[in-house]
Design an enzyme around this catalytic site. Sequence first.
Site, PDB file in Angstrom:
ATOM      1  N   LYS A   1      -1.478   1.028   7.769  1.00 49.06           N
ATOM      2  CA  LYS A   1      -2.283   2.121   7.207  1.00 49.06           C
ATOM      3  C   LYS A   1      -3.645   2.189   7.904  1.00 49.06           C
ATOM      4  O   LYS A   1      -4.150   3.271   8.200  1.00 49.06           O
ATOM      5  CB  LYS A   1      -2.461   1.909   5.690  1.00 49.06           C
ATOM      6  CG  LYS A   1      -1.182   2.194   4.919  1.00 49.06           C
ATOM      7  CD  LYS A   1      -1.181   1.656   3.501  1.00 49.06           C
ATOM      8  CE  LYS A   1       0.206   1.853   2.890  1.00 49.06           C
ATOM      9  NZ  LYS A   1       0.388   1.207   1.585  1.00 49.06           N
TER      10      LYS A   1
ATOM     11  N   GLN B   1      -3.011  -1.937  -2.774  1.00 52.32           N
ATOM     12  CA  GLN B   1      -1.682  -2.293  -2.284  1.00 52.32           C
ATOM     13  C   GLN B   1      -0.931  -3.069  -3.371  1.00 52.32           C
ATOM     14  O   GLN B   1      -1.420  -4.071  -3.888  1.00 52.32           O
ATOM     15  CB  GLN B   1      -1.822  -3.139  -1.002  1.00 52.32           C
ATOM     16  CG  GLN B   1      -0.507  -3.426  -0.313  1.00 52.32           C
ATOM     17  CD  GLN B   1       0.198  -2.177   0.210  1.00 52.32           C
ATOM     18  OE1 GLN B   1      -0.430  -1.279   0.791  1.00 52.32           O
ATOM     19  NE2 GLN B   1       1.494  -2.088  -0.004  1.00 52.32           N
TER      20      GLN B   1
ATOM     21  N   ASP C   1      -2.583   7.736  -3.457  1.00 48.70           N
ATOM     22  CA  ASP C   1      -1.198   7.267  -3.593  1.00 48.70           C
ATOM     23  C   ASP C   1      -0.415   8.160  -4.566  1.00 48.70           C
ATOM     24  O   ASP C   1       0.811   8.150  -4.558  1.00 48.70           O
ATOM     25  CB  ASP C   1      -1.195   5.830  -4.172  1.00 48.70           C
ATOM     26  CG  ASP C   1      -0.668   4.810  -3.179  1.00 48.70           C
ATOM     27  OD1 ASP C   1      -0.079   5.226  -2.156  1.00 48.70           O
ATOM     28  OD2 ASP C   1      -0.839   3.607  -3.423  1.00 48.70           O
TER      29      ASP C   1
END
Length: 289
Positions: free
Chosen positions: A53, A97, A120
């Site tokens: 990422k 994460q 997200d």
Amino acid sequence: MTEKIINGFEISQKKRKQIKEKVELLKAEGVIPGLAVILVGNNPASRSYVTGKGKASQEAGIHFELIEFPETIDEQKLLQEIERLNHDENIHGILVQLPLPKHINEESVIESISPEKDVDGFHPISIGRMMTGQDTFLPCTPHGMIELLKEKKIELNGKHVVVIGRSNIVGKPAGQLFLKENATVTYCHSKTKNMKEITKLADILVVAIGRPKFVTSDYVKEGAVVIDVGVNRLETGKLCGDVDFDDVLKVASYITPVPKGVGPMTITMLLENTVLSAEWVRSSLSRTM
Ligand code: NAP
């Protein structure tokens, strides 16, 4: 046979180029899109996703901040850091994460992220907005698969989509996004009976279960489109999907490979959401000037 393979890597490269152009436009107007990723602990898979990422963000010109905490961090400290990022004007997207260590409540952490920075798309407010068709950040993996199909000009309207898997991050939102595209959606999961009879009705079969090579050609209607979300590491060290690729390739009209299928699109959609967030900030600034 190769024309049947949906090359997610190539499509994501094309999209990342477009994202980079949008970033340049934003920068010209004084807004630098910023993404903050929080990594807790030392899970090698999580670290590798975060590295991917970061690299993709930097290549697109997005400001990237990696914030690392040890496995033992206490939940309150993590929530405080998220609160700080919620108010940081240089950060347009916040991602924690997953998975988190067991002593930390994932739901509380996700809910502490401002929905305006929830790139997200996991916050209950983002999910509610998605379900009711409002502007929001769409969850990256399901959004990426819709984009792959659109890029290949595969019709979704009126098609029967069967989704195997009902997780909150992949299966459930994937069904919602297909519904929005006027598909008829059926979900299967671990308690589904006679699954093959259902999956054989699918024009588009989405598989997101985390079981290597589980779906074989006898699950698939001749000419169906098969989207394989699974990422499984075999004992040999090689990656494979939830679909037995070589077997299903014989009957499918299109199929996504693993790797280089859905995976690269997930990161691409994260970049897109970060840029979208920065664009929303820019337009709200220009309204107040
Ligand atoms: P998950 O949370 O473990 O959910 C798995 C789902 O599959 C559950 O709904 C489960 O049913 C269902 N399932 C499991 N075994 C089944 C079986 N034998 N028959 C029918 N359904 C079954 O997994 P996830 O997070 O959705 O991830 C799924 C896969 O996608 C994993 O391989 C993951 O690594 C991969 N993934 C890839 C990306 C990407 O970017 N490419 C992103 C996210 C995830 P129940 O609900 O009944 O338990």
